[in-house]
Scaffold this active site. Structure first.
Site, PDB file in Angstrom:
ATOM      1  CG  LEU A 186      30.878 -39.095 -38.938  1.00  0.00           C
ATOM      2  CD1 LEU A 186      32.146 -39.219 -39.682  1.00  0.00           C
ATOM      3  CD2 LEU A 186      29.405 -40.263 -39.190  1.00  0.00           C
ATOM      4  CE  LYS A 187      30.131 -30.907 -35.025  1.00  0.00           C
ATOM      5  NZ  LYS A 187      28.988 -30.994 -34.160  1.00  0.00           N
ATOM      6  CG  LEU A 188      36.328 -34.159 -33.285  1.00  0.00           C
ATOM      7  CD1 LEU A 188      37.813 -34.750 -32.812  1.00  0.00           C
ATOM      8  CD2 LEU A 188      36.391 -32.339 -33.430  1.00  0.00           C
TER       9      LEU A 188
END
Length: 282
Positions: A174-176
């Site tokens: 999700l960070k990406l």
């Protein structure tokens, strides 16, 4: 004998080791020290640990030494290679029951690879963060956590708000997604400002228009002077995304980031300052 309440409370606090005292790691580790947690710190450049030792933390000479006896280990490192290296150094020193919380931005594949290298009984939580140094200092990060987060929620609460994402690797994934949307949006906003200048428009007119549009929050990121997200780190995150899926726009953004003439450590917002033309200097 009746135990002293303060002594009992101190004994109950988790022992935390913090590895990586760079731009983000430093304010994050200070937050944990401010909270009164027993803290051991380590950084490859040992001088970065000295301010923590002056405040009462333990400065370890090695990463393996830092994690000995720790209940929670927090890492904030630069990239997948740095994480792989440090995990290799500390794996043998981690005791069963320890939780390794990796707040580095390394992508899901590297996160799962790190988890697989840990000894039996040591848990791994991938917990990359959204927010720059200003939010880190204020304890207002958004922490994207994958894995079993319950044991470390009291520690993470000092750093920001936890968003539980699922199994190991889901926080890193999700960070990406989120960071690439932000990076691409900042580059797009910077180009909109450049277009306004090319068309002879007043800068104030352009920024007022952008502020009133859906790009308003991205304009704030371009104009802020309190955040710091180095161009080289932004390029690393876009590179990870472009390797994970067919993303033509991400490839273009990556070229824009790596061809910027400013230093690699300059903030992402500096993408709006100068036209592309020569490689970023490392």
């Amino acid at each position: 004998m009746t135990s002293h309440p303060a002594a009992s409370a101190t004994a109950a606090l988790p022992r935390v080791a913090f590895l990586g005292l760079g731009l983000m790691g430093t304010p994050m580790a200070h937050r944990l020290l401010d909270a009164g947690l027993p803290l051991t710190v380590w950084n490859r450049t040992a001088a970065r640990a000295e301010p923590f030792a002056a405040r009462g933390a333990t400065a370890a000479a090695t990463a393996a030494g830092a994690v000995e006896g720790a209940d929670v280990v927090v890492m904030m490192l630069a990239d997948p290679a740095a994480v792989a290296s440090v995990v290799g150094e500390i794996a043998g020193a981690l005791r069963p029951g320890t939780v390794l919380v990796d707040t580095s931005s390394i992508g899901p594949d590297a996160a799962r690879a790190a988890a697989a290298r840990l000894p039996r009984g040591v848990a791994y939580v991938d917990a990359p963060v959204m927010g720059s140094v200003d939010r880190a200092a204020a304890g207002e990060l958004l922490i994207l956590a994958g894995g079993e987060t319950r044991p470390v929620l009291p520690v993470l609460a000092h750093l920001g708000k936890v968003r539980e994402c699922g199994g190991v690797g889901s926080g890193a994934a999700l960070k990406l997604v989120l960071i690439n949307a932000v990076i691409g949006g900042v580059v797009l906003t910077a180009e909109a400002m450049a277009l306004g200048r090319a068309l002879g428009l007043d800068d104030g007119l352009v920024t007022d228009g952008l502020a009133a549009s859906p790009l308003g929050p991205l304009l704030q990121r371009v104009l802020t002077t309190t955040a710091h997200f180095p161009l080289e780190h932004a390029a690393k995150d876009v590179r990870l995304a472009a390797a994970a899926a067919d993303l033509p726009l991400a490839r273009t953004v990556l070229e824009r980031l790596t061809s910027h003439p400013g230093p690699a450590g300059a903030d992402l917002a500096r993408i709006a300052d100068l036209p592309a033309g020569e490689a970023v200097r490392g």
